[in-house]
Structures are given as C-alpha cells and as structure tokens.
Motif scaffolding. Structure first.
Motif, PDB file in Angstrom:
ATOM      1  N   GLY A  82       0.807  -1.212   0.000  1.00 35.43           N
ATOM      2  CA  GLY A  82       0.000   0.000   0.000  1.00 35.43           C
ATOM      3  C   GLY A  82       0.840   1.260   0.000  1.00 35.43           C
ATOM      4  O   GLY A  82       1.993   1.268   0.442  1.00 35.43           O
ATOM      5  N   PHE A  83       0.262   2.324  -0.538  1.00 29.89           N
ATOM      6  CA  PHE A  83       0.860   3.655  -0.527  1.00 29.89           C
ATOM      7  C   PHE A  83       0.047   4.560   0.384  1.00 29.89           C
ATOM      8  O   PHE A  83      -1.191   4.546   0.341  1.00 29.89           O
ATOM      9  N   VAL A  84       0.736   5.356   1.183  1.00 22.48           N
ATOM     10  CA  VAL A  84       0.100   6.410   1.961  1.00 22.48           C
ATOM     11  C   VAL A  84       0.624   7.736   1.437  1.00 22.48           C
ATOM     12  O   VAL A  84       1.837   7.962   1.415  1.00 22.48           O
ATOM     13  N   SER A  85      -0.277   8.588   0.991  1.00 23.08           N
ATOM     14  CA  SER A  85       0.096   9.899   0.466  1.00 23.08           C
ATOM     15  C   SER A  85      -0.499  10.952   1.398  1.00 23.08           C
ATOM     16  O   SER A  85      -1.715  11.108   1.475  1.00 23.08           O
ATOM     17  N   ASP A 112      -0.878  -0.675  -8.726  1.00 29.24           N
ATOM     18  CA  ASP A 112      -1.768  -1.822  -8.490  1.00 29.24           C
ATOM     19  C   ASP A 112      -1.696  -2.210  -7.016  1.00 29.24           C
ATOM     20  O   ASP A 112      -1.374  -3.345  -6.667  1.00 29.24           O
ATOM     21  N   ALA A 113      -1.964  -1.252  -6.149  1.00 30.70           N
ATOM     22  CA  ALA A 113      -1.938  -1.475  -4.703  1.00 30.70           C
ATOM     23  C   ALA A 113      -2.906  -0.490  -4.061  1.00 30.70           C
ATOM     24  O   ALA A 113      -3.186   0.577  -4.624  1.00 30.70           O
ATOM     25  N   PRO A 114      -3.426  -0.810  -2.892  1.00 30.39           N
ATOM     26  CA  PRO A 114      -4.316   0.127  -2.192  1.00 30.39           C
ATOM     27  C   PRO A 114      -3.586   1.429  -1.864  1.00 30.39           C
ATOM     28  O   PRO A 114      -2.371   1.440  -1.640  1.00 30.39           O
ATOM     29  N   VAL A 115      -4.347   2.507  -1.826  1.00 32.12           N
ATOM     30  CA  VAL A 115      -3.771   3.824  -1.560  1.00 32.12           C
ATOM     31  C   VAL A 115      -4.629   4.550  -0.521  1.00 32.12           C
ATOM     32  O   VAL A 115      -5.854   4.593  -0.634  1.00 32.12           O
TER      33      VAL A 115
END
Length: 337
Positions: free
Chosen positions: A169-172, A268-271
């Motif tokens: 996952g990415f956290v922005s 292609d990962a949750p954000v």
C-alpha cells in the motif's frame, strides 16, 4: 620546534574530530533500534540512510519506506518531535512494529552533495538507491512493503519503487496528483487571499502568474529570465531568480514534466490519501486527484481521509494530531490480512 608544533596541531585536530563524533546526537527509540548506513546515487555521492528494526521481534517484518518533502531538511530527528513531520515518522517507527527506511537528500545532514542545486531526477535516484538497499537487510520482508509519501514526495512516491518488492500500500499525506502548474496557481491564489489582497488585485495578479508559470515551468525559463523578458511582472515574484523555495528551477520544471495521472494509473496497490482541512500548501483538489485517478482504474482501491482542522504539518491547535497514527496503522494492518 616545527615538528613539535606540527604534532600538536595533528593531535588537536584528531581530538576535535573525535569529540565532534562523540557529541553528535543520534535518534533513540523505546521499541526500535536504529542503524546508520549509506547508499550511493548515480553521481557517486554517498547519501545517509536511517534504518530501524523493531526490538524483540525475530524473523522478517514489514517495512515502511518514507519518501520525503520538498525542502532541504533532514529526515533524521535526534532532538525528537521538533515538528509534525518528525512526530509522524517517529511515532510510526516506535508504534508500528515494522522496520522503516529513510534517506537524506544530497547535501542534507551527512549526505554528500548540494541540495540547493539538486534537481528532481537526482533526488529521485537517491530515493531509488535507498529503496533498492532494503534487500541488504535480512529482517526486512520485501513482500510486505508500505510506501509513505509526505507532502511533495507523496505525489511521485510510486516512482521510487523498483525491483521485485511487493508494495502492500501507498500512503500519500498532504500531497498532490495534478500538474505542478495547477498546484502553483492554486497556491498563489490562496497566498494572496490569506495576505488580504483585494479581489481586483488578486485577479490581475493571477493573470500574470498564469503566463509567468507557463514560461517558467513549461517553457524551461528561470524566474530571472522570465522577469527580464517581462519586467512588468517583477512585483509578482517573491523568490530567487534561479529557483524557488531553496531548490533550482530545473527541479520544478521536472515536477511539471511528470505525468502523475499515468504514474498513479499504473499503481496496483491500495492507496490511503490523507489531508487536513487547514492545509494551506496542498489543496483538496491536489489530494483528490490521486484518489480519483486510482479509483477510475481500480474502483474502491483508494481511500480519501480528510481531518478537520489539521494543517499541512499534521497539527491541530498547535499540537500534533496523534489520531493520524492509528488511522495509518489500522489501514496498514488490514492490507496485511
């Protein structure tokens, strides 16, 4: 006499260097050990990295890779929570039970180079080298990687990922997903409004900024070159002739050249996108652009969380908004299930 004096000078320098090393502060965590290491960028410059490992946990653990902000400030916080960005990182390090990786930009902290002249391409290469270095640590699980992008770094953070790492996952946080040109026009209008300028003056200024930033960001001119060509705009500009906010003009021209729509479309990962309603740096439209891009390709994959009263630096009422930590960690834990 010369020999004795020379020996004394060498001894004095050696003692001074030793004392400097002894007196240098380092980070300390209750629940994690920190390791200081190096990576080398494409220019041959050594960049300082900070790797933490949770105490009392054997085997491989998930990892949080931090992608930093725009300014030439260190990602090391030996004096503790001196600002909201430091509080966010230090608490994630101490409370997550995950390994973490950070790196300082060229010319920042102990890193070689000059941040004030480093462009985006070179900065990105440094982050990529640090990301690649994770495979050197046996306790880091490359199948359970989270990337946390802070401020400017949250916009281009997917570009840091290389190799066979599996990003869960990415956290922005407080970031942007449009063109840098759009972001800057929004920012200039907010700045003028907050300064109490009358509407007529704001409208005229924005007409000038529209053309100014086109020449600067898109046409590749420095602010000084733009003003030499259009001297009537000199009253608009408030920064240096060869750059902005302590970074060179090329840095922002390369930001503008990015196609963040394409960058995030490939993710292609949750954000998880976080923003505070009192953020005066990155607008809601900046953050929502990431969410809409992801969800257009992968419906429901991105989540937008807006926190009432929180600033760009994760503060509410001049205090770090501690509730942001469980929001991030709970989201990460669900991605590991």
């Amino acid at each position: 006499m010369e020999t004795i004096a020379g020996c004394a000078l060498v001894l004095l320098m050696t003692v001074g260097a030793t004392n400097a090393q002894v007196s240098r502060k380092h980070e300390h965590f209750q629940n994690a050990d920190v390791y200081y290491d190096w990576v080398t960028d494409n220019h041959g410059e050594k960049l300082r990295t900070f790797i933490t490992r949770p105490k009392g946990i054997s085997g491989k653990v998930p990892v949080i890779f931090f992608v930093g902000w725009l300014s030439c400030d260190s990602m090391e916080y030996p004096d503790g929570e001196t600002d909201g960005f430091g509080a966010l990182m230090l608490r994630l390090i101490d409370k997550s039970g995950y390994a973490t990786v950070r790196t300082d930009k060229p010319g920042v902290g102990e890193s070689q180079g000059n941040c004030a002249t480093t462009d985006l391409k070179s900065e990105l290469e440094g982050f990529q080298a640090a990301f690649d270095s994770m495979n050197e640590y046996e306790f880091i699980d490359l199948n359970r990687v989270f990337v946390v992008g802070l401020s400017n770094g949250g916009g281009f953070s997917p570009l840091v990922v290389r190799g066979g790492a599996k990003v869960r996952g990415f956290v922005s946080a407080g970031s942007w997903g449009r063109t840098w040109y759009e972001h800057m026009l929004d920012l200039e209008r907010r700045r003028l409004v907050q300064a109490g300028k009358p509407p007529r003056e704001i409208n005229d200024a924005m007409k000038g900024f529209t053309e100014f930033y086109n020449l600067y960001l898109t046409k590749g001119m420095t602010p000084g070159q733009v003003l030499a060509q259009q001297p009537e705009w000199k009253s608009l500009w408030y920064d240096s002739p060869d750059g902005q906010y302590g970074r060179p003009a090329a840095f922002y021209q390369q930001l503008q050249a990015l196609n963040l729509g394409a960058v995030w479309q490939r993710v292609d990962a949750p954000v998880l996108v976080l923003r505070g309603t009192s953020d005066t740096i990155m607008s809601r439209a900046d953050s929502e652009a990431i969410v809409s891009t992801i969800n257009q390709v992968h419906p429901g994959r991105a989540r937008y969380v807006e926190i009432d009263g929180m600033t760009h630096g994760f503060m509410v009422g001049n205090k770090f908004h501690a509730e942001v930590i469980p929001i991030i960690l709970d989201w990460m834990k669900r991605r590991l299930q």
